[in-house]
Design an enzyme around this catalytic site. Structure first.
Site, PDB file in Angstrom:
ATOM      1  N   GLU A 153       0.845  -1.201   0.000  1.00  0.00           N
ATOM      2  CA  GLU A 153       0.000   0.000   0.000  1.00  0.00           C
ATOM      3  C   GLU A 153       0.879   1.249   0.000  1.00  0.00           C
ATOM      4  O   GLU A 153       1.710   1.427   0.881  1.00  0.00           O
ATOM      5  CB  GLU A 153      -0.897  -0.016   1.243  1.00  0.00           C
ATOM      6  CG  GLU A 153      -1.732   1.249   1.390  1.00  0.00           C
ATOM      7  CD  GLU A 153      -2.471   1.301   2.729  1.00  0.00           C
ATOM      8  OE1 GLU A 153      -2.391   0.328   3.494  1.00  0.00           O
ATOM      9  OE2 GLU A 153      -3.099   2.340   2.986  1.00  0.00           O
ATOM     10  N   ASP A 175      -1.224  -0.844   5.663  1.00  0.00           N
ATOM     11  CA  ASP A 175      -0.991  -0.145   6.921  1.00  0.00           C
ATOM     12  C   ASP A 175      -1.972  -0.600   7.995  1.00  0.00           C
ATOM     13  O   ASP A 175      -3.058  -1.076   7.684  1.00  0.00           O
ATOM     14  CB  ASP A 175      -1.175   1.367   6.724  1.00  0.00           C
ATOM     15  CG  ASP A 175      -0.056   1.949   5.873  1.00  0.00           C
ATOM     16  OD1 ASP A 175       1.003   1.295   5.771  1.00  0.00           O
ATOM     17  OD2 ASP A 175      -0.256   3.043   5.312  1.00  0.00           O
ATOM     18  N   ASP A 212      -4.157   0.837   9.708  1.00  0.00           N
ATOM     19  CA  ASP A 212      -5.183   1.848   9.987  1.00  0.00           C
ATOM     20  C   ASP A 212      -6.436   1.524   9.177  1.00  0.00           C
ATOM     21  O   ASP A 212      -6.500   0.489   8.515  1.00  0.00           O
ATOM     22  CB  ASP A 212      -4.662   3.259   9.670  1.00  0.00           C
ATOM     23  CG  ASP A 212      -4.259   3.392   8.202  1.00  0.00           C
ATOM     24  OD1 ASP A 212      -4.602   2.487   7.409  1.00  0.00           O
ATOM     25  OD2 ASP A 212      -3.606   4.377   7.860  1.00  0.00           O
ATOM     26  N   ASP A 255      -7.799   2.818   6.493  1.00  0.00           N
ATOM     27  CA  ASP A 255      -7.611   2.685   5.043  1.00  0.00           C
ATOM     28  C   ASP A 255      -6.995   1.342   4.698  1.00  0.00           C
ATOM     29  O   ASP A 255      -7.408   0.667   3.765  1.00  0.00           O
ATOM     30  CB  ASP A 255      -6.702   3.801   4.511  1.00  0.00           C
ATOM     31  CG  ASP A 255      -7.466   5.115   4.383  1.00  0.00           C
ATOM     32  OD1 ASP A 255      -8.717   5.060   4.443  1.00  0.00           O
ATOM     33  OD2 ASP A 255      -6.815   6.163   4.243  1.00  0.00           O
TER      34      ASP A 255
END
Ligand code: 0R9
Length: 637
Positions: free
Chosen positions: A426, A499, A501, A503
């Site tokens: 990503e 990641d 998080d 997203d």
């Protein structure tokens, strides 16, 4: 219950005696599935199922379940009472035989509807074998009988312990405490038991079930509305476009009860049961129901001149259908790996006939409802056609465009597919680090620009149209969907690196859904992995020693262990915060890294989540975000 109902006893000679209980203690999982929490609760289902069997046979209408503080459970029913007279072959009480011999049960076929909770009627003796102690009390013929067992063995003969004032009263009480040397978990979960008991009460509307925790007020479950009540729950939050329909009937000893309603939605939900046990994979009863609904609607529509062309399929007529289908079948046959599918052939025709007739005569008088349903079916047919055309177009395009390797792929040099890995990373910056830090012989890197892949805003066509996804398809080499060709696979491991998080979680969901829908064999054969980058970097201030920690638990343990030293702690928000060397050390190095291999189950869950996130309905999305507020909080610090 009326005394007259209770006269039809089978008596002692009809008990079949097949084996004893040592095997059950040696291999408990064979009988109750497992010895964890699920197996523990299975004990309760077994006993409650017996009481339900007695209710289905028409002899019992009240069941009490009590969870006691000492970890024991007591179940009482007001059925005929287990027979106590001396068993002719065994020369001891039938009650004792039923509790100590495997497969002891009513004469085959004698009891019309036997709950098939997976144990083929061996319930009582299995629960006894797996209990530290079990006490059974029977009220029958004006007398009260009692016996105690420890680890499945009777402590003494069945004893007559008193009179019952009213000879019309009969009952069976089973009180047991699971053996803690067998179960890894011995605490019963009130909520789990409550859920199943509610469901049983919906399915058996003639029964009242009382559930109680030690010393507390009981909760009473009794639903006059039966299946319609259960349907209300399933369709909760949906906009109904018809009334709830509730039909029942009986043919060839098969009892059928269905409740259904149409809602303003595209998909179809059918929850089905056989003898009060959920059939997760449907089966002949569900086939019969679906066929009845579609055919009847089509027939009535044609009869009323509302439908002329033949483009409408059976599925179109069930768009937005919510249904509960429950049948009682004397000796049901099940299919499939988990036995969750009814196989009994004759059930299909019976359900189809009963539902068709009732539905037909209802629709005959309901012109407005008919118009609504036909309109919806026509709209569905049109949508299906459009979708089919788009899909074909998309597939053709993908076949042509996806053969050239994408420019942003940094490929690896090894020719050995097994060893080759594709790292899907990503973000451009993490992609950069990965390119520098990787082992170039076996690790290829494909950076994805995260933002484009916003799950909530994307629709499925846009996902496949997306440049990033097309690059992915080209890199992997197999093609998609009907054109999938396993022999063209270019990498043995496909590793998703996102990641920690929200997203990242979304992109992961989208990628898993993509693999699940378009390249399912890769998921089934275990080619898809998640990388496990660290969450924390801990640096000792003086020595500059560095430790990486991968979870919050690890951090807690570490801090406790090194209490008083105050370290420099860095929480990684994204992969991009690591340089090439760090990324190699913590995440890429095949010698030391942790990889998580994705299961079909994971992918299915992602698929479901994806549907919620990008679906038409706002409510489920809200509910999801609400239910996962914790997750979101943890992920997005
Ligand atoms: C509290 C949990 N209840 C039970 O376990 C329970 C078993 C049971 C029962 C009969 C009646 N009530 C019961 N409650 C029963 C069944 C039959 C005849 N008379 C009474 C029959 O099936 O023929 N039994 C379940 C098995 C047997 N009884 C037995 F007949 F095998 F002994």
């Amino acid at each position: 219950m009326e005394k007259s109902l209770k006269t039809q006893n089978y008596g002692a000679d009809q008990i079949r005696v097949l084996g004893d209980l040592e095997g059950v203690r040696k291999r408990p999982a064979m009988y109750i599935g497992s010895t964890d929490k699920s197996g523990l609760h299975h004990l309760v289902w077994e006993i409650v199922d017996n009481a339900i069997d007695e209710a289905m046979a028409g002899f019992c209408d009240y069941i009490k379940v009590t969870l006691l503080d000492d970890g024991s459970v007591e179940v009482e029913d007001n059925g005929r009472g287990i027979p106590v007279e001396i068993h002719p072959q065994e020369q001891r009480s039938t009650l004792e035989v039923v509790l100590t011999k495997l497969h002891a049960g009513g004469k085959f076929g004698g009891q019309a509807y036997k709950a098939s909770g997976g144990l083929h009627g061996v319930g009582l003796s299995v629960v006894n074998a797996l209990s530290e102690w079990l006490e059974v009390t029977v009220k029958r013929d004006g007398k009260m009988y009692w016996q105690r067992y420890e680890y499945g063995k009777p402590v003494a003969d069945v004893q007559e312990i008193g009179d019952v004032d009213d000879p019309n009263i009969s009952a069976t009480v089973v009180h047991f405490k699971p053996d803690k040397t067998i179960f890894s978990e011995t605490r019963f979960d009130y909520e789990v038991i409550r859920q199943r008991i509610r469901e049983l009460a919906f399915l058996n509307k003639e029964v009242t079930i009382e559930l109680r925790k030690d010393g507390q007020e009981p909760e009473i479950f009794h639903y006059e509305s039966g299946l319609a009540g259960l349907l209300e729950e399933i369709a909760e939050g949906d906009q109904k476009v018809t009334d709830i329909l509730h039909f029942s009937g009986e043919q060839q000893d098969i009892q059928v009860e269905v409740a259904f309603v149409y809602v303003d939605d595209f998909d179809e939900t059918i929850v089905s049961f056989v003898n009060s046990v959920r059939t997760v994979d449907g089966g002949t009863h569900v086939q019969g129901f679906r066929s009845a609904v579609s055919k009847t609607l089509a027939e009535v529509a044609r009869r009323k001149g509302l439908l002329k062309d033949n483009n409408v399929s059976g599925d179109d007529f069930r768009q937005g259908l919510r249904a509960v289908v429950a049948v009682r079948v004397p000796e049901p046959e099940f299919e499939g790996q988990t036995k969750g599918k009814l196989g009994s052939k004759q059930v299909r025709g019976v359900v189809e006939d009963i539902v068709s007739k009732a539905f037909d005569s209802y629709l005959e008088t309901q012109n407005e409802v008919m118009k609504t349903l036909v309109q919806r079916a026509l709209a569905s047919a049109e949508m299906r056609e459009t979708f089919k055309r788009t899909k074909e177009m998309m597939k053709n395009r993908l076949r042509v465009e996806s053969t050239v390797l994408p420019g942003k792929l940094s490929d690896c040099s090894s020719k050995d597919v097994e060893r080759r890995e594709l790292l899907i990373v990503e973000g451009e910056s993490a992609g950069g680090s990965a390119k520098q830090g990787r082992d170039r012989t076996i690790q290829a890197v494909l950076p994805l620009r995260g933002k484009i892949l916003n799950v909530e805003k994307a629709n499925w066509k846009r996902v496949v149209d997306n440049e990033e996804i097309q690059a992915l398809i080209a890199a992997i080499g197999t093609g998609v969907s009907d054109h999938f060709d396993y022999t063209k696979l270019r990498y043995g491991k496909i590793i998703i690196m996102t990641d920690a998080d929200v997203d990242g979680a979304h992109i992961r969901t989208l990628l898993l859904t993509f693999f699940f829908r378009m390249m399912r064999p890769l998921v089934e054969e275990g080619h898809i992995y998640f990388a496990q980058p660290p969450l924390y970097k801990i640096e000792r201030k003086r020595s500059k020693d560095v430790t990486y920690l991968y979870t919050d638990e690890e951090l807690q343990t570490f801090l406790k262990k090194h209490d008083g030293e105050n370290f420099e702690i860095q929480r990684y928000k994204g992969l991009g915060e690591m340089n090439a060397e760090q990324l190699w050390e913590t995440t890429l190095d095949p010698e030391t890294r942790n990889l998580y291999r994705v299961t079909v189950d994971d992918a299915e869950k992602a698929d479901e989540l994806f549907s919620i996130l990008m679906g038409e309905k706002v409510q489920p999305r809200k509910e999801f975000i609400f239910a996962n507020a914790d997750l979101v909080k943890n992920l997005d610090v």
